[in-house]
Design a protein around this motif. Structure first.
Motif, short mmCIF file in Angstrom:
data_model
loop_
_atom_site.label_atom_id
_atom_site.label_comp_id
_atom_site.label_asym_id
_atom_site.label_seq_id
_atom_site.Cartn_x
_atom_site.Cartn_y
_atom_site.Cartn_z
N VAL A 118 0.85 -1.19 0.00
CA VAL A 118 0.00 0.00 0.00
C VAL A 118 0.88 1.25 0.00
O VAL A 118 0.71 2.17 -0.80
CB VAL A 118 -0.96 0.00 1.20
CG1 VAL A 118 -1.71 1.32 1.30
CG2 VAL A 118 -1.94 -1.16 1.10
N PHE A 119 1.85 1.28 0.90
CA PHE A 119 2.80 2.40 0.97
C PHE A 119 3.53 2.58 -0.35
O PHE A 119 3.60 3.68 -0.90
CB PHE A 119 3.79 2.16 2.11
CG PHE A 119 4.94 3.14 2.13
CD1 PHE A 119 4.81 4.37 2.74
CD2 PHE A 119 6.16 2.81 1.55
CE1 PHE A 119 5.87 5.29 2.76
CE2 PHE A 119 7.22 3.71 1.56
CZ PHE A 119 7.08 4.95 2.17
N GLU A 120 4.08 1.49 -0.87
CA GLU A 120 4.90 1.58 -2.06
C GLU A 120 4.08 1.97 -3.29
O GLU A 120 4.56 2.73 -4.15
CB GLU A 120 5.62 0.26 -2.31
CG GLU A 120 6.74 0.35 -3.33
CD GLU A 120 7.80 1.37 -2.96
OE1 GLU A 120 8.18 2.15 -3.86
OE2 GLU A 120 8.23 1.41 -1.80
N SER A 121 2.86 1.48 -3.38
CA SER A 121 2.02 1.82 -4.53
C SER A 121 1.73 3.31 -4.57
O SER A 121 1.78 3.94 -5.64
CB SER A 121 0.71 1.03 -4.47
OG SER A 121 0.94 -0.35 -4.59
N ILE A 122 1.42 3.91 -3.42
CA ILE A 122 1.13 5.34 -3.37
C ILE A 122 2.40 6.15 -3.58
O ILE A 122 2.44 7.09 -4.38
CB ILE A 122 0.47 5.72 -2.02
CG1 ILE A 122 -0.88 5.02 -1.88
CG2 ILE A 122 0.31 7.23 -1.92
CD1 ILE A 122 -1.53 5.22 -0.53
N ARG A 123 3.46 5.79 -2.88
CA ARG A 123 4.71 6.54 -2.98
C ARG A 123 5.24 6.59 -4.41
O ARG A 123 5.75 7.61 -4.87
CB ARG A 123 5.78 5.95 -2.06
CG ARG A 123 7.11 6.69 -2.14
CD ARG A 123 8.12 6.19 -1.16
NE ARG A 123 8.69 4.90 -1.50
CZ ARG A 123 9.91 4.50 -1.09
NH1 ARG A 123 10.64 5.30 -0.34
NH2 ARG A 123 10.36 3.32 -1.41
N SER A 124 5.12 5.48 -5.12
CA SER A 124 5.69 5.38 -6.46
C SER A 124 4.81 6.01 -7.53
O SER A 124 5.20 6.10 -8.69
CB SER A 124 5.94 3.92 -6.82
OG SER A 124 4.72 3.20 -6.91
N GLY A 125 3.59 6.43 -7.14
CA GLY A 125 2.68 7.03 -8.11
C GLY A 125 2.05 6.03 -9.05
O GLY A 125 1.70 6.39 -10.19
N ALA A 126 1.87 4.78 -8.60
CA ALA A 126 1.26 3.76 -9.45
C ALA A 126 -0.16 4.15 -9.83
O ALA A 126 -0.87 4.83 -9.07
CB ALA A 126 1.25 2.42 -8.71
N LYS A 127 -0.58 3.74 -11.01
CA LYS A 127 -1.92 4.06 -11.50
C LYS A 127 -2.97 3.08 -10.99
O LYS A 127 -4.17 3.37 -11.01
CB LYS A 127 -1.94 4.06 -13.02
CG LYS A 127 -0.98 5.06 -13.66
CD LYS A 127 -1.33 6.48 -13.27
CE LYS A 127 -0.39 7.47 -13.97
NZ LYS A 127 -0.65 8.87 -13.55
N GLU A 128 -2.54 1.91 -10.56
CA GLU A 128 -3.47 0.91 -10.06
C GLU A 128 -2.80 0.02 -9.02
O GLU A 128 -1.57 -0.08 -8.97
CB GLU A 128 -4.01 0.04 -11.20
CG GLU A 128 -2.94 -0.72 -11.96
CD GLU A 128 -3.50 -1.48 -13.15
OE1 GLU A 128 -4.59 -1.14 -13.63
OE2 GLU A 128 -2.81 -2.43 -13.61
N THR A 129 -3.61 -0.58 -8.20
CA THR A 129 -3.16 -1.56 -7.23
C THR A 129 -4.25 -2.63 -7.18
O THR A 129 -4.98 -2.82 -8.13
CB THR A 129 -2.89 -0.90 -5.87
OG1 THR A 129 -2.38 -1.89 -4.96
CG2 THR A 129 -4.13 -0.28 -5.27
N GLY A 130 -4.37 -3.35 -6.08
CA GLY A 130 -5.40 -4.38 -5.99
C GLY A 130 -5.08 -5.41 -4.94
O GLY A 130 -4.24 -5.18 -4.06
N ILE A 131 -5.74 -6.55 -5.04
CA ILE A 131 -5.49 -7.68 -4.14
C ILE A 131 -5.11 -8.89 -4.97
O ILE A 131 -5.72 -9.17 -6.00
CB ILE A 131 -6.74 -8.01 -3.30
CG1 ILE A 131 -7.02 -6.89 -2.30
CG2 ILE A 131 -6.57 -9.33 -2.55
CD1 ILE A 131 -8.21 -7.14 -1.42
N THR A 132 -4.10 -9.59 -4.51
CA THR A 132 -3.68 -10.83 -5.14
C THR A 132 -3.79 -11.94 -4.10
O THR A 132 -3.15 -11.87 -3.04
CB THR A 132 -2.22 -10.76 -5.63
OG1 THR A 132 -2.04 -9.58 -6.42
CG2 THR A 132 -1.87 -11.98 -6.45
#
Length: 312
Positions: A118-132
Motif C-alpha cells: 500500500v505504501f509503495e504503490s502510493i509513494r511510487s505514483g502507481a496508477k493501479e493496485t489491488g489484491i492478489t
C-alpha cells in the motif's frame, strides 16, 4: 452461488475485518487467529468470538506450528487465509497440508512483493493496485496466483483510504475465490521477469529530501505516510515536523531559491516550499508534538519566509 466451506482466518490488521464479517455472516468462518500482542483487531475479534461462538486463538510465534495443526484438525479448517499475518507459515506445516494455506496480498503480484505494498504503490505514483490471492509457499509472496483483482489508484488516496478500499475489495472477491478453491484451482505461476520486492518502510523511506524530490514526489510520500506515520518527516531548526497533506503548486517562480526554502508563510497563501526541479509544494496540514495544524501556523513558532527545511 455461495460455496459453503470452513475457513480459518489469521489476521493482524483492520483490512481483514470486512472479509471476516462476510465469512461469519455466511457461516463459513470456523476460527480466528490473532498474533499475541496485537492491538489493531483483537477487540473486534474478541467481540465476534463472544457473540458468535467462533473460536479465537491468540497465537504465539513459538507455538505457531502446533496452533496451526489445531486449526486444521480440531477446527476442521478446509482452507486457512492469512490477511496481513506477520509470520511465515512453517515449512513443515506447508509440506504436510498442501492446498490449505492462501494469502491475501494487498497489492499486485509479482510487481509489488513485500511487507507494505500500500505504501509503495502510493509513494511510487502507481496508477493501479489491488489484491492478489496466492498459494502460500516457503518463499514470501511467490506462490501461484489464484485470483487477482485490480483497483484504480487515484491521486487523492491516502494510505488509510486505500487500506479501507482494499479491505472491502477483499470481502467482495470471496465468493469467486471459494468457487475456484473448491474446484481445485492450481492458480497461475508468477512471472519472475516482472517481480519486485520492497522491504518494510524504513526511517529513511519516510523522510523528505527537498533537494532530491520534486513537489509531486513529496506530495505522494505524504499520502503514503498518512495516517500510519502521521505524515512524512522533515526538520526545521532541530524540530521534527511531519507533512500530512500537501498540494502541488503550478507557480514556477523563485528559481534562484535552494530546495527546502520557505517561499510563503501566511494565511492567504499558506506554507509554500521550493522543491527540486523548480517545483513548489504547499504544506496544507502538518503534524508536530504540539498537534495537527495548518502549515501556515508554523509562523507562531518562529518560522518565516526564507527559512529552510533540512534534508534528512
Amino acid at each position: 452461488m455461495i460455496i459453503t466451506s470452513k475457513i480459518a482466518v489469521l489476521c493482524n490488521n483492520r483490512m481483514a475485518i470486512p472479509a471476516i464479517q462476510t465469512l461469519a455472516s455466511e457461516g463459513q468462518l470456523c476460527a480466528l487467529g490473532v498474533p499475541e500482542g496485537n492491538t489493531d483487531v483483537i477487540d473486534y475479534c474478541i467481540m465476534l468470538s463472544k457473540q458468535s461462538g467462533i473460536p479465537l486463538l491468540i497465537i504465539k510465534k513459538e507455538n505457531l506450528s502446533t496452533q496451526l495443526e489445531e486449526l486444521i484438525i480440531k477446527r476442521n479448517a478446509q482452507f486457512i487465509f492469512t490477511m496481513t499475518f506477520p509470520w511465515k507459515i512453517p515449512a513443515e506445516v506447508l509440506n504436510k497440508h498442501h492446498s490449505k494455506f492462501y494469502n491475501f496480498h494487498y497489492g499486485l503480484l509479482p510487481e509489488m512483493r513485500g511487507a507494505d505494498p500500500v505504501f509503495e504503490s502510493i509513494r511510487s505514483g502507481a496508477k493501479e493496485t489491488g489484491i492478489t490471492v496466492h498459494v502460500i509457499e516457503k518463499k514470501i509472496d511467490k506462490g501461484a496466483i489464484i485470483l487477482k483483482r485490480i483497483l484504480p489508484l487515484t491521486i487523492n488516496m491516502t494510505h488509510g483510504i486505500l487500506c479501507t478500499n482494499l479491505s472491502w475489495l477483499g470481502a467482495n472477491l470471496l465468493s469467486e475465490l471459494l468457487v475456484l478453491l473448491n474446484n481445485d484451482s492450481r492458480g497461475i505461476k508468477q512471472d519472475e521477469d516482472y517481480a519486485n520486492y520492497y522491504a518494510k518502510p524504513s526511517a529513511e523511506d519516510v523522510c523528505i529530501s527537498w533537494q532530491k524530490y520534486d513537489a509531486k514526489t513529496i506530495e505522494a510520500l505524504s499520502r503514503a505516510c498518512n495516517p500510519w506515520n502521521k505524515g512524512a518527516y522533515t526538520q526545521w531548526n532541530g524540530w521534527n515536523i511531519r507533512v500530512v497533506e500537501a498540494t502541488v503548486i503550478s507557480e514556477n517562480s523563485h528559481q534562484s531559491e535552494i530546495p527546502g526554502t520557505i517561499l510563503s508563510l501566511d494565511k492567504d497563501n499558506g506554507l509554500i516550499v521550493k522543491c527540486n526541479n523548480e517545483t513548489q509544494l504547499r504544506l496544507d496540514i502538518i503534524y508536530t508534538d504540539e498537534g495537527f495544524m495548518s502549515g501556515h501556523k508554523l509562523f507562531a513558532f518562529g518560522m518565516k519566509k526564507g527559512s529552510r527545511f533540512v534534508n534528512l
